[in-house]
Structure formats: structure tokens, C-alpha cells
Write an enzyme that holds these catalytic residues in place. Structure first.
Site, PDB file in Angstrom:
ATOM      1  N   ASP A  36       0.835  -1.197   0.000  1.00  0.00           N
ATOM      2  CA  ASP A  36       0.000   0.000   0.000  1.00  0.00           C
ATOM      3  C   ASP A  36       0.868   1.244   0.000  1.00  0.00           C
ATOM      4  OD1 ASP A  36      -2.280  -1.463   0.099  1.00  0.00           O
ATOM      5  OD2 ASP A  36      -2.609  -1.230   2.248  1.00  0.00           O
ATOM      6  N   LYS A  58      -3.153   1.668  -2.243  1.00  0.00           N
ATOM      7  CA  LYS A  58      -4.437   1.946  -1.613  1.00  0.00           C
ATOM      8  C   LYS A  58      -4.312   3.122  -0.652  1.00  0.00           C
ATOM      9  CE  LYS A  58      -6.499  -1.088   1.108  1.00  0.00           C
ATOM     10  NZ  LYS A  58      -7.086  -2.371   1.533  1.00  0.00           N
ATOM     11  N   MET A 169      -8.547   8.639   8.743  1.00  0.00           N
ATOM     12  CA  MET A 169      -9.205   8.915   7.455  1.00  0.00           C
ATOM     13  C   MET A 169     -10.409   9.836   7.614  1.00  0.00           C
ATOM     14  SD  MET A 169      -9.072   4.992   5.955  1.00  0.00           S
ATOM     15  CE  MET A 169      -9.783   4.297   7.448  1.00  0.00           C
TER      16      MET A 169
END
Lengths: 258, 258
Positions: A36, A58, A169
Site C-alpha cells: 500500500d 491503496k 481517514m
């Protein structure tokens, strides 16, 4: 041909020296590494010298390779006999979709193992000088994904707990989250921090309050990736006390143990 | 004589290969190591070859050396010019009193740095096959110290969140915690696990429910150290489904990546 195997590896918050010995050892023996963007990957060619390196890139809101394709690649390479390392940022089970990847391997009859990592939820606040728990201040902390808006139950529960809240996030949903917490009774002057690019050379911390941070973050042009911390422990980050938004630029020399 | 310094090091859940590269490097250069019982310490003599090793043996409910004396030792050795490593189990800021130790150093004018570690709160469930978050099951988890009974606000908030709950140091308060969560509306059939001695060769996992685990834990003679996990993610630990208490003895060969 004998079956290979899959090792899900927690890569920690991004600094290479926060990899575990077990992670380093898994990389050394890997034939294929699927990594990632938030995992430490700059020196993968040296760390996994025999491996084919596949960037599955990602990052929140941006999946160049869909999750189902990542799982297909992982299983396909293992079926060809390879030792596949799936290198993820942080810990594989903290919003890393690690559970789904374990399930995909099991369904395909592939041996799968998990190496835990240093989670950004704890480590990134630490890099900004914020202890997520502190005797007589907070003995409870909650970690939540801010990728989608929080539900009313979640906001009510978090406001009631009065512990440290860490949101991963969550930059784009910060208005919904902060307004919701205040609506459910959390004081608008609760200390709050946003730490951008934890452990990177350009790590930056914005310290403000639940009521003001959306305005301050807009002024400071805060962007992802960032870790959000809400609670009294944020006030321990420095001794200057609260007041106007404090923007602390941390150069590499301020980052711990460098 | 020039001042030394202090490095607080998160030692992870107990397995040596879950130490980070930064932790290994700090140990290598240490003159003095003050270590807890839950930190990996069996091979400290080789890992910190120049260091005086001091066992401060801090386990829940048993402090052979009082906290204030640990802080005094840390500061005194640093003042003599030593590089002092304070090696703790898990992460220094997850109920590790790391914040107090940082404050003690700052008050004494000693340079102090923190190296985060793999926290047992995330890693020990993982060793028992339990992902603490899982898409469509739980996107939120709370970690709480069970050293003292939980307050009504905490119990109400936790029950309302409906996410994964991880309790550290909570074996002796398990009756108060489980009854409180049920009283605040959490279903008595919520899956729950207690993982004893995570990552040790004799790691053992008890899987039961919120309503039955106190009875089952007494029958199984569950003891500290143990990590408690409450929530639907516990059901992902195995595919046999719920029912009577399931006691899974995990030998070393079942522990991941061995």
C-alpha cells in the site's frame, strides 16, 4: 506444484525503523510483495531482494487496484507456490481490510498468517507529543474510521465516554464529526489536534478545539493522510496552553529519537 | 559531565520479533535498561550488551518498585550521563504511564524520546484470530483499562457505541464490566473472548458471551495477564459458530508465522 502462502504484514506508520523484526524477516523471504502507499516502501527492493514488487496503492478514497483484484492477485501468486507478503500501513486489522484478505485466503485454501504492526492510531499522536492515555486524564480511547460520516449512536456514545477519540481517514468528514460531538454534549473547547503525514519529514500538527478546528484546518489547508485526536490529552502536547490555533511544523529533527 | 538521555521504548506484546528496528537500535546503544515484566526481556543481555539491566517488574497489581522510584532511577542515571532505555510492554502511551515518565524527565531537564510499540490491545486479539475491526461488522473500537471498575458513563457509552471493546488488565473486574454492559442494553449473547498470555507458548483463548463468560472464566481458571475482547468480531475467530464456551489451547505452532 506445492501451494505457497500469504503473510499479512503491518508496516507501521511509515518510518522504516518502525517495522518489526518479524516484518523484516517476512520481506526477506518474500517472492511477491503487494504494498500500500502508506506502508514503508521506499527501500523495498533492498528489503525484499528476491521479490516481485506490486504497488496496489491503496490510499483513502483512491483505490487504483480494487480490493477484489488485490485479493485475486494475492491468492493467484500463492497458488503458484509463491510466498506472498501483503504489506499494509499501520496494523492489518485496524481498518486495513485485513480480515477480508484473511477470509479470501482461507476460502481459497491458502495458508495465511498475520504479523501485527505499530498502529498509526497510537503512534502518530505520540509523534506529536500526545499520549493517548494519561493517568487522571484519560484511561479510555476509541479509534474510529472517519471514511464515512459517523452515526448518531456513535456520536452519542463517543460524547458520553469522555475519553480520547482518534479518527483515522477523517479529514473530509471533520465538520460532520465535530458538529455531531458538540450536539451530543461534548464541550466546544475540548482540545483537538490534526497530525498530517505522521513521521514524515514534513509532519505537521494543528492544535485547536472541537469548536474551531474546521475553520482553522481550512486556513491551514490541512490534507490527508492525517490522524485526528480529540480529548484532554491533546493539551499535554505542549506547555503553552490553549488559545488560538497553534500550528507546529515539525522538522525531522523534532521527530522522536532522530 | 554531560547529561544523558532517556528513551521510552514500546516493547510490544512480548515476542522478541515484535520489537521494532528502532527499539533494537535503542537497546544496542543503552547504558541502562529499566524493564517491565511484560516487555520482552529474556535476551536483554545480548540485545543491550553494554547495559546495566534493572528489573522494575511492573505487572498489574504488583509493583515491586513504585512508579516514583522508577522515575527517580531513570532521571538519576540520565543525570550521570547514561543513555537510559525504559523498556515497556506494548506501547508506552497505552496505559503504560509513559506520559508521567516523559513529564518526570522534562521536569528534570532531561532529553526524552518515545519509540511507539505494537500495542497488545490490537496484537493479542490478532494472535487469537480476531480482527478488531472488520468491514460491515465493526469500524470502531475502544480500548479501556479494567484495572479499576468502569464508571456508569463509561458503561453507557460503550454499550451505545456497539463497536469492539478491548479491556486490558480487566480479569478481576470482569463481573462488574460485563454486568454493567448488559444493564446498559448490550445483548447478553454478544460474543466475548479472553486471551491469556498473548504470544506466549501457552497462549490460551476462552470464547464465550457477555452473559456467560464470568462463569466460564471461573471454570477455566483464567488469570492475568489477559486481553478481553467484546463484540461481533469475536465470532470471526473461528467458523464453528457460538454455543457453549470454547476453550482453544494454542500451542506455539498455532501462533502466527511460526
Amino acid at each position: 506444484m506445492s501451494l505457497g502462502r500469504v503473510i499479512l504484514v503491518g508496516g507501521g506508520p511509515g518510518r522504516e525503523d518502525l517495522l518489526t523484526l518479524a516484518a523484516v524477516s517476512a520481506l526477506k523471504s518474500a517472492d511477491v510483495v503487494l504494498f500500500d502507499r502508506l506502508a514503508p516502501h521506499k527501500h523495498l527492493a533492498e528489503m525484499a531482494p528476491q521479490a516481485v514488487l506490486i504497488d496496489v496503492g491503496k490510499t483513502p478514497g483512491h483505490h487504483p487496484i480494487p480490493q477484489i483484484e488485490i485479493e485475486r492477485l494475492m491468492v493467484a501468486h500463492a497458488k503458484q507456490g509463491s510466498c506472498v507478503v501483503r504489506l499494509k500501513g499501520g496494523d492489518p486489522f485496524v481498518f486495513g481490510r485485513g480480515g477480508e484478505e484473511v477470509a479470501a485466503c482461507r476460502t481459497a485454501g491458502i495458508d495465511v498468517q498475520v504479523i501485527p504492526g505499530v498502529t498509526s492510531a497510537v503512534a502518530v499522536p505520540s509523534a506529536a507529543g500526545i499520549p493517548i492515555t494519561q493517568r487522571d486524564v484519560s484511561r479510555i480511547f476509541t479509534v474510529v474510521s472517519g471514511h464515512a460520516p459517523l452515526s448518531e449512536n456513535e456520536l452519542r456514545g463517543l460524547a458520553g465516554l469522555a475519553g480520547t477519540i482518534v479518527v483515522l481517514m477523517g479529514v473530509s468528514n471533520m465538520p460532520q464529526i465535530t458538529q455531531g460531538l458538540v450536539r451530543h454534549g461534548m464541550p466546544a473547547n475540548t482540545p483537538m489536534a490534526v497530525i498530517e503525514r505522521g513521521y514524515a519529514n514534513d509532519q505537521r500538527t494543528l492544535i485547536s478545539t472541537l469548536g474551531s478546528i474546521v475553520y482553522d484546518a481550512a486556513n491551514a489547508a490541512v490534507t490527508s493522510p492525517a490522524v485526528i485526536v480529540i480529548g484532554e490529552v491533546v493539551a499535554l502536547a505542549n506547555s503553552e496552553g490553549a488559545g488560538a490555533a497553534q500550528l507546529i511544523r515539525e522538522s525531522a529533527s523534532h521527530i522522536p529519537w532522530e
